[in-house]
Motif scaffolding. Structure first.
Motif, short mmCIF file in Angstrom:
data_model
loop_
_atom_site.label_atom_id
_atom_site.label_comp_id
_atom_site.label_asym_id
_atom_site.label_seq_id
_atom_site.Cartn_x
_atom_site.Cartn_y
_atom_site.Cartn_z
N GLY A 1 0.82 -1.22 0.00
CA GLY A 1 0.00 0.00 0.00
C GLY A 1 0.85 1.26 0.00
N PRO A 2 0.26 2.38 0.38
CA PRO A 2 1.02 3.64 0.37
C PRO A 2 2.09 3.61 1.45
N ALA A 3 3.02 4.55 1.39
CA ALA A 3 4.12 4.53 2.35
C ALA A 3 4.57 5.95 2.67
N THR B 1 10.00 -3.26 -5.51
CA THR B 1 9.19 -4.48 -5.34
C THR B 1 9.57 -5.17 -4.03
N GLU B 2 10.86 -5.22 -3.78
CA GLU B 2 11.31 -5.90 -2.55
C GLU B 2 10.77 -5.20 -1.30
N LEU B 3 10.69 -3.87 -1.36
CA LEU B 3 10.15 -3.14 -0.20
C LEU B 3 8.63 -3.17 -0.16
N GLY B 4 8.01 -3.63 -1.25
CA GLY B 4 6.55 -3.71 -1.28
C GLY B 4 5.90 -2.36 -1.54
N ILE B 5 6.63 -1.45 -2.16
CA ILE B 5 6.07 -0.12 -2.43
C ILE B 5 6.26 0.23 -3.90
N ASP B 6 5.45 1.19 -4.39
CA ASP B 6 5.81 1.78 -5.68
C ASP B 6 5.88 3.30 -5.56
N GLY B 7 6.07 3.76 -4.34
CA GLY B 7 6.27 5.18 -4.10
C GLY B 7 6.18 5.46 -2.61
N ALA B 8 6.41 6.72 -2.26
CA ALA B 8 6.33 7.09 -0.83
C ALA B 8 6.22 8.60 -0.71
N ALA B 9 5.53 9.04 0.35
CA ALA B 9 5.57 10.46 0.71
C ALA B 9 6.88 10.69 1.46
N CYS B 10 7.50 11.84 1.24
CA CYS B 10 8.79 12.13 1.87
C CYS B 10 8.67 13.48 2.60
N PRO B 11 8.08 13.49 3.79
CA PRO B 11 7.76 14.77 4.42
C PRO B 11 8.96 15.63 4.81
N GLY B 12 10.16 15.03 4.80
CA GLY B 12 11.32 15.84 5.19
C GLY B 12 12.18 16.30 4.03
N ARG B 13 11.80 15.94 2.81
CA ARG B 13 12.72 16.16 1.70
C ARG B 13 12.27 17.27 0.76
N MET B 14 13.17 17.57 -0.18
CA MET B 14 12.89 18.62 -1.17
C MET B 14 11.62 18.30 -1.97
N HIS B 15 11.55 17.09 -2.51
CA HIS B 15 10.33 16.66 -3.21
C HIS B 15 9.47 15.94 -2.18
N SER B 16 8.20 16.32 -2.10
CA SER B 16 7.38 15.78 -1.01
C SER B 16 6.90 14.35 -1.28
N ALA B 17 7.11 13.86 -2.50
CA ALA B 17 6.69 12.48 -2.81
C ALA B 17 7.51 11.95 -3.97
N LEU B 18 7.57 10.64 -4.06
CA LEU B 18 8.17 10.01 -5.24
C LEU B 18 7.34 8.79 -5.59
N PHE B 19 7.34 8.45 -6.88
CA PHE B 19 6.58 7.26 -7.29
C PHE B 19 7.13 6.73 -8.60
N LEU B 20 6.98 5.42 -8.78
CA LEU B 20 7.39 4.79 -10.03
C LEU B 20 6.44 5.20 -11.14
N MET B 21 7.00 5.46 -12.32
CA MET B 21 6.16 5.76 -13.47
C MET B 21 5.86 4.44 -14.18
N ASN B 22 4.88 3.73 -13.70
CA ASN B 22 4.47 2.54 -14.42
C ASN B 22 2.97 2.32 -14.25
N GLY B 23 2.44 1.44 -15.04
CA GLY B 23 1.01 1.15 -14.95
C GLY B 23 0.16 2.02 -15.87
#
Ligand code: FAD
Length: 674
Positions: free
Chosen positions: A239-241, A505-527
């Motif tokens: 799920g989301p992360a 895939t190993e982490l079970g995610i395809d993206g995550a919110a990053c509340p402490g970083r420059m970009h607030s989120a990242l995600f795989l471009m697939n699907g």
């Protein structure tokens, strides 16, 4: 007030899994003596490049041979990008054969170097205009700006007057589409697409005008939806992360199964123990998420509405939810993607509407389906719309291409500006002067450091409104003031091609919110398998990771407009190395534990920076209530002689469909003259 019903909110339909992939840990030692203490790593005034560096540039692969520059990117077409540098001879051949092909360019894109300096020199820094050389060219219509609005304006003009009218579209970038920008990656042997700017088609908001254009372009939203299994990084097995970084939170920690802005099923409540924050902040958040109350119960319905629209979301979190600065910080950048703004700039009503938590404090219940956001999307975002429009205007640019094949089509840029075509698009051309004179419109523009002049019967300004007062100095002062009011919100979309999606895939995610970083989120471009594009699902080949968000202004700037300008300046001041170091650090710390190496596994980086991003939409806390017809955008877009005004700015609404509606209006206003 349904949360998530408006704006560019990312949908949240990801499968909810409670078990984090990492064993839950007990609270880290309290680094915070008081609830409002600041976090360890990051003050807002510190650029990521200035952070306490955890990894050396060498470890991060800052000098690795990846495609940061055009030449290498083009060369990557044959080297297949496995980190192998092509030979000098190969580079030469590729350069001659493939240059220029703007979508393949990497490094700093969006407002790329060379695209804005001319406008800044004459508009912002007040340099005198050079004397233009008159060109022996005249047009029925000149359009300033080759974004979706400018391209749509050309379409509506042709539709009204026929295909033989002479139209010239001028744009300062080296690619057409404006914010609708396509990023291509070829490393790894197959085309990988990513969006460089606008992407969602919010079709339920389409006017009949926009729906009809979509139909003309062959775009069928239900068909697009069927071929889309993309959810902004919330579709991983877990799920989301949320990813907490050590520089900000003292510990690198991935917490899966929950989100900071999402439906009830992804509430962080069961996961708070895993957050690397103080026990005080956890206690406050636990109470916040658990409470079911109505703190506004004593108010009348009018007072209630007034409170929700006149109180800042962060004030609400502090005074009604009891969250200290540390707990509030988690939500600080949560609206960077959807609004391009700090959450603290939003009213309670706007923030809740965008999906931030708190409905439970005002007697409302969050409903899971309110977070559904069933947009239509192409793998290069709305660049596909810009390409389909361009192909309609100049068919030879990509013969036979339609909505089912557009994503894979190669466009022949040599067709853009040819005298034999009725529609011409001239890139790298910054318009610096537009005047009504002797029943015609006289324009001058910069190209290659030189100024040129031409005339047209009529003109549509489809560019950013803030620049227009400098370009059209004879406009009435009130109209210029109204155009200057449109300060756009800066946005950042950085695409990083990584060797394989396996670590995600190993982490079970395809993206995550990053509340402490420059970009607030990242995600795989697939699907997204639309427009004829398909990605390998089995073979874990290279895949783009999109880093999405805006930039926070320095903390000491409190005025909203100054914040926007400061964030914009910061965005232009950061170097490619700053952005690169940031994304490398994040990927290393997030994926390093499952074998990812930033030094070896990053193949290309494209930073789409948009200092003039979303159009300003009127905000509860910062804009007065304008009398009917007197809002700045309504004054800004009034016809001026033979000049009319399009762009999403003209609708004070940051949407592709608004850009199209405003183009149709601008052409209708010109037509009324004929
Ligand atoms: C990162 C990002 C994500 C977005 N996501 C979405 C989304 O998902 N859905 C959505 O509906 N909207 C989204 N938007 C909003 C987007 O602004 C609109 O969808 C739409 O693309 C605006 O088109 P436009 O033609 O009005 O403006 P633009 O795309 O800005 O085009 C105007 C063009 O005029 C050019 N120009 C400016 N000055 C001059 C000059 N002096 N001479 C020549 N040319 C000039 C500009 O450089 C630009 O190329 C997003 C915007 C950004 C930046």
């Amino acid at each position: 007030m349904p949360p998530g019903s408006s704006h560019h909110i990312e949908p949240t339909q990801g499968a909810h899994r409670r078990d984090s992939i990492r064993t839950s840990q007990s609270d880290p030692p309290d680094r915070h003596s008081a609830s409002n203490s600041t976090l360890v790593g990051l003050s807002d005034t510190v650029c990521p490049g200035e952070r306490l560096l955890k990894h050396s540039d060498f470890d991060l692969g800052m000098s690795a041979k990846i495609t940061r520059r055009d030449l290498l990117q083009d060369a990557g077409l044959i080297s297949l990008g496995l980190g192998i540098a092509p030979s000098a001879a190969a580079i030469k051949t590729i350069e001659a054969k493939n240059k220029p092909y703007p979508p393949t360019r990497t490094g700093l894109r969006g407002s790329h170097p060379g695209s804005f300096e001319g406008a800044h020199a004459y508009a912002r820094d007040g340099l005198p205009h050079p004397t233009p050389r008159p060109l022996d060219e005249s047009f029925d219509l000149v359009i300033v700006g080759a974004g979706i609005s400018g391209l749509a304006a050309a379409y509506y003009y042709q539709k009204r007057y026929g295909g033989d009218r002479k139209i010239l579209i001028l744009d300062n970038h080296d690619d057409f589409g404006g914010h609708a920008k396509r990023n291509e990656f070829h490393q790894g042997g197959r085309l990988q697409l990513a969006m460089g700017g606008t992407h969602n088609l919010e079709y339920w908001q389409f006017s009949p005008t926009v729906s009809s254009l979509m139909q003309t372009l062959g775009i069928n939203i239900p068909k697009l939806r069927k071929k889309t299994d993309f959810n902004y990084g919330r579709n991983g097995a877990q799920g989301p992360a949320i990813w907490f970084d050590a520089e900000t939170y003292g510990d690198n920690k991935l917490v899966t199964g929950c989100s900071l802005k999402g439906p009830p099923s992804t509430s962080p409540l069961p996961y708070l123990d895993q957050f690397p924050i103080s026990s005080t902040a956890k206690t406050q958040l636990r109470a916040f998420y658990t409470l079911q109350t109505d703190v506004l119960a004593p108010l009348s319905s009018v007072e209630r509405a007034d409170y929700l629209h006149s109180t800042g979301y962060f004030d609400f979190l502090e005074s009604k939810a009891g969250l200290g600065a540390e707990a509030r910080q988690l939500f600080k950048t949560a609206c960077h993607g959807s609004w391009g703004l700090e959450s603290a700039s939003l009213s309670v009503a706007e923030a809740l509407d965008d999906g931030l938590p708190g409905l439970n404090l005002i007697g409302e219940t969050a409903v899971e389906s309110d977070w559904d956001y069933p947009v239509g999307i192409f793998p290069d975002g709305n660049a596909s719309i810009a390409r389909l429009l361009t192909q309609r205007l100049i068919p030879s640019i990509a013969s036979g291409v339609d909505a089912d094949s557009v994503a894979m089509a190669t466009f022949d840029y040599s067709q853009l500006d040819r005298p034999e075509h009725p529609v011409r698009i001239r890139l790298q051309s910054t318009v610096i002067d537009v005047e009504n004179r002797e029943g015609a419109v006289h324009l001058s523009y910069l190209f290659g450091g030189k100024a040129f002049a031409l005339t047209a019967k009529q003109c549509v300004m489809a560019c950013y409104h803030t620049v227009i007062p400098y370009i059209c100095p004879t406009l009435p002062p009130a109209q210029k003031a109204a155009q200057r009011y449109q300060v756009k919100y800066p946005l950042l979309l950085t695409n990083v091609l990584i060797r394989s999606r396996a670590p995600f895939t190993e982490l079970g995610i395809d993206g995550a919110a990053c509340p402490g970083r420059m970009h607030s989120a990242l995600f795989l471009m697939n699907g997204i398998e639309t427009g004829g594009y398909a990605q390998a699902s089995e073979d874990p080949g290279p895949v783009p990771v999109a880093f999405w968000g805006s930039l926070s202004p320095p903390d000491d700037i409190t005025n909203f407009w100054d914040q926007l300008r400061a964030a914009r300046t910061k965005m232009l001041d950061l170097t490619l190395e700053d952005y690169e170091r940031e994304v490398r650090s994040v990927l290393q710390d997030l994926l390093g534990p499952v074998g990812f190496s930033a030094k070896h596994d990053i193949l290309a980086i494209t930073v789409n920076r948009w200092p003039h991003g979303y159009s300003h939409e009127y905000l509860d806390l910062w804009d007065p209530k304008w009398p009917e017809g007197q809002a700045p955008h309504e004054i800004a877009r009034q016809r001026f002689g033979n000049i009319t005004f399009a762009n999403a700015d003209a609708g004070a609404s940051a949407y592709t469909h608004t850009a199209i509606d405003e183009a149709a209006r601008a052409i209708a206003e010109l037509s009324a003259l004929n």
